[in-house]
Design an enzyme around this catalytic site. Sequence first.
Site, PDB file in Angstrom:
ATOM      1  N   GLY A  99      35.811  12.429   9.187  1.00 48.99           N
ATOM      2  CA  GLY A  99      35.103  12.831  10.401  1.00 48.99           C
ATOM      3  C   GLY A  99      36.067  13.479  11.382  1.00 48.99           C
ATOM      4  O   GLY A  99      37.146  13.941  11.007  1.00 48.99           O
ATOM      5  N   PHE A 100      35.676  13.491  12.642  1.00 52.50           N
ATOM      6  CA  PHE A 100      36.517  14.168  13.628  1.00 52.50           C
ATOM      7  C   PHE A 100      37.898  13.538  13.729  1.00 52.50           C
ATOM      8  O   PHE A 100      38.908  14.234  13.768  1.00 52.50           O
ATOM      9  CB  PHE A 100      35.829  14.164  14.992  1.00 52.50           C
ATOM     10  CG  PHE A 100      34.633  15.071  15.058  1.00 52.50           C
ATOM     11  CD1 PHE A 100      34.784  16.447  14.946  1.00 52.50           C
ATOM     12  CD2 PHE A 100      33.351  14.556  15.230  1.00 52.50           C
ATOM     13  CE1 PHE A 100      33.682  17.287  15.002  1.00 52.50           C
ATOM     14  CE2 PHE A 100      32.250  15.391  15.278  1.00 52.50           C
ATOM     15  CZ  PHE A 100      32.402  16.765  15.172  1.00 52.50           C
ATOM     16  N   GLY A 101      37.984  12.195  13.737  1.00 53.30           N
ATOM     17  CA  GLY A 101      39.271  11.532  13.880  1.00 53.30           C
ATOM     18  C   GLY A 101      40.198  11.831  12.708  1.00 53.30           C
ATOM     19  O   GLY A 101      41.320  12.308  12.887  1.00 53.30           O
ATOM     20  N   GLU A 107      17.418  13.192  22.268  1.00 54.54           N
ATOM     21  CA  GLU A 107      17.299  14.395  21.438  1.00 54.54           C
ATOM     22  C   GLU A 107      16.135  14.272  20.459  1.00 54.54           C
ATOM     23  O   GLU A 107      15.333  15.195  20.298  1.00 54.54           O
ATOM     24  CB  GLU A 107      18.580  14.611  20.620  1.00 54.54           C
ATOM     25  CG  GLU A 107      19.751  15.140  21.416  1.00 54.54           C
ATOM     26  CD  GLU A 107      21.088  14.883  20.730  1.00 54.54           C
ATOM     27  OE1 GLU A 107      21.118  14.246  19.661  1.00 54.54           O
ATOM     28  OE2 GLU A 107      22.109  15.320  21.269  1.00 54.54           O
ATOM     29  N   ASP A 158      35.394   6.192  16.366  1.00 54.26           N
ATOM     30  CA  ASP A 158      34.468   5.122  16.756  1.00 54.26           C
ATOM     31  C   ASP A 158      34.926   3.730  16.334  1.00 54.26           C
ATOM     32  O   ASP A 158      34.411   2.734  16.832  1.00 54.26           O
ATOM     33  CB  ASP A 158      33.078   5.370  16.146  1.00 54.26           C
ATOM     34  CG  ASP A 158      32.369   6.525  16.842  1.00 54.26           C
ATOM     35  OD1 ASP A 158      32.911   7.042  17.835  1.00 54.26           O
ATOM     36  OD2 ASP A 158      31.265   6.899  16.389  1.00 54.26           O
ATOM     37  N   ALA A 213      32.505  12.866  20.010  1.00 54.97           N
ATOM     38  CA  ALA A 213      33.344  13.711  19.168  1.00 54.97           C
ATOM     39  C   ALA A 213      34.665  14.108  19.841  1.00 54.97           C
ATOM     40  O   ALA A 213      35.718  14.014  19.212  1.00 54.97           O
ATOM     41  CB  ALA A 213      32.549  14.945  18.733  1.00 54.97           C
TER      42      ALA A 213
END
Lengths: 427, 427
Positions: A13-15, A171, A300, A315
């Site tokens: 993921g982003f990390g 959303e 997270d 993010a």
Amino acid sequence: MSSRPRIVVVGGGFGGLWATRALSGDGVDITLIDRRNHHLFQPLLYQVATAGLSSPDIAAPLRHILRNQRNVEVRLGEVTGIDMQSRTVTLADGEQLPYDCLLLASGATHAYFGHDEWSRDAPGLKTLDDALAIRRRLLVAFERAEACEDPDERAAWLSFAVVGGGPTGVELAGTLAEIARHTLKREFRNIDPSHARVRLIEAGPRVLASFPESLSAKAQRQLEKLGVEVVTGTAVSAIDARGFTLGEQFVPARTVLWAAGVAASPLGALLGVDRDRAGRVPVASDLSVPGHPEIFIAGDLASVVQDGKPVPGVAPAAKQMGAHVATAIRARLAGKPAAPFRYRDFGNLATIGRMAAVVDLHGFKLSGLLAWWFWLAAHVFFLIGFRNRIIVLINWAWAYWSYQRHARIILGQDNLERHPGERRDPS
Amino acid sequence: MSSRPRIVVVGGGFGGLWATRALSGDGVDITLIDRRNHHLFQPLLYQVATAGLSSPDIAAPLRHILRNQRNVEVRLGEVTGIDMQSRTVTLADGEQLPYDCLLLASGATHAYFGHDEWSRDAPGLKTLDDALAIRRRLLVAFERAEACEDPDERAAWLSFAVVGGGPTGVELAGTLAEIARHTLKREFRNIDPSHARVRLIEAGPRVLASFPESLSAKAQRQLEKLGVEVVTGTAVSAIDARGFTLGEQFVPARTVLWAAGVAASPLGALLGVDRDRAGRVPVASDLSVPGHPEIFIAGDLASVVQDGKPVPGVAPAAKQMGAHVATAIRARLAGKPAAPFRYRDFGNLATIGRMAAVVDLHGFKLSGLLAWWFWLAAHVFFLIGFRNRIIVLINWAWAYWSYQRHARIILGQDNLERHPGERRDPS
């Protein structure tokens, strides 16, 4: 393969991905492990769930992203054990990977606050498979309403609820209302999709609690304008295949989506260290695990408190942590002390639906159409991969003018004729 | 709802959809029933299986296509019974739909020639779910090879076979070779994907048997240039999770795809009339069922012989039959005799891979690059829906220049760690 330091990164993921890329010029051998073959642009996942985008629009194969970074090996697999003594990670297929430094960035999953039995009837949204399962439920609900003779049952199929008033819940609810009111217009013969009821349930006093109160109020008004019924200050006490209970009152609803709870990935438990209530691992100032300077946490899964407030699970925070871990690993390998991590908060965005969003840039607040354009530009800009950006822009331009959502394709058809409560979990 | 004639159409493929659209101006009430919510552009399904296109690129919701045709009701459901006496169709949910005229256009499915047990290890390609399951197998095979230490097992994961040398088999084999040689280049560290072996097995004497011999030979040369090993004149006698048996010889291959046999939809059996060996229903000259002038058959379920040759199971034939059935229904309702169906054969196209195809337009033959452009133009032109055409063109232009395939996203991750032979069927 060499005597170069071995870095194992768990999670693409982003990390994990940002840490890996930041180490591209270093003399290390990195193994990036993920259960999935792709990096996912999670901020747009709700668009896949609501049939606005296809899976490949917001995902790219990790191998492809990293193909030119020669010090990385990508490994599709699931971590089942971490031996901190021998510094080894074990995978489900039995393979063991030794490490000199380890980064755990396996993210978060849904939490049902002790009501795991709700997961069957109120699916959450974390992966592409989750998104496709939710898409199937939404579209099938309208089909079932159309085919149904009994007015009560029809109303239950046309009753939708989203539990949780954070960004994802807002959303989902906003987009659902848009689908019912506009996208499906004129397509049915026995029902009027715009009569569908979309409820957004938030146990706390207001939606988007991480925003200033004035923007929460604006978001609620924008949601109501789109046709969403916003219910705050009341908790859901039961969920089953027929509906949910709000306080004491049962509300029929064949489609309930879960956007209320998040728990850190269970991999944190493999470390055997203390974790917070949400399963996150409290880290030292350089993002390492206390007592284990060779193990780092990002995204997270990390519990980071800054200026008395927790760093949010968004993010930008995960990317910054990933990049910081790369620096900390470099310092450790050089035998130097690592600098402390410092989160730079650029602001907070949330989209609500067609042309509605809220933006909070440290006191500079936007809402409505302008905020929506700001949100759109930021998200398309950050979407990984040049090709995806163009396609997503075209899809959105098309959706904007036509109100259409091109991905309204129900997959996994075998499940169609079953009641959602009888359905096996999406695969 | 009225005393207008009720037309029930089963199947939203080319046959059913073209018949429905041709009746748009008639004073009839049409119910179109399909198990899926979308019309599928089947000629490009292999592109979804090989990760070149996303599902929504080649599919559009039937409701959306027909939203402006007010005399149609679209019904998601499965037909379980036909009572020709009372003229009623029964659905799986128990609903009964009376008809004055019925069109059965439910297409075809795979056939394993009495070896249904092969379906687990050699999936076929008829639906979007099939395509996603095949995509998962192809991409996972390379991942497993990368993670594998044993050279024999690694070779088995890098051994692919496509059974059946018709158009679908040729497309799959050619594209698979392209993926191995170009798309995945430089992305792996332990394997060289271009060492993958792709075999195309055809029991008959040549591939693309419906084309002139000279084009079959050219297609075979083009396949070999792409890296496919073409084996003709030998039948597969066994398939399991480890590989397949060719004549007497066992060939290790963890990924076997089935493109050899087609059988008509089982719905034909509900009529209780004679069917041919492939389960197709022989029809009268107006495409009605002999003895039942109110029931018509179109597409792959119909057995039509013209000038001593069977009309082929291709999209143009299904569309023409659908349009003809509309005329025949109109004639019947007016009490006039229907004209006989006449198939107009405009020619035969098959694509092989990047810039290679064969085209046979009644003696005017093309092969190679020019044929590929012809194939591309024809397919994009016939793709339903303006938006899809643009997106597909952009995807192809991108794939052409970059050799990339944007849809390389593995979905249904839960199945990842299982052996393909142990996998439950894709859902």
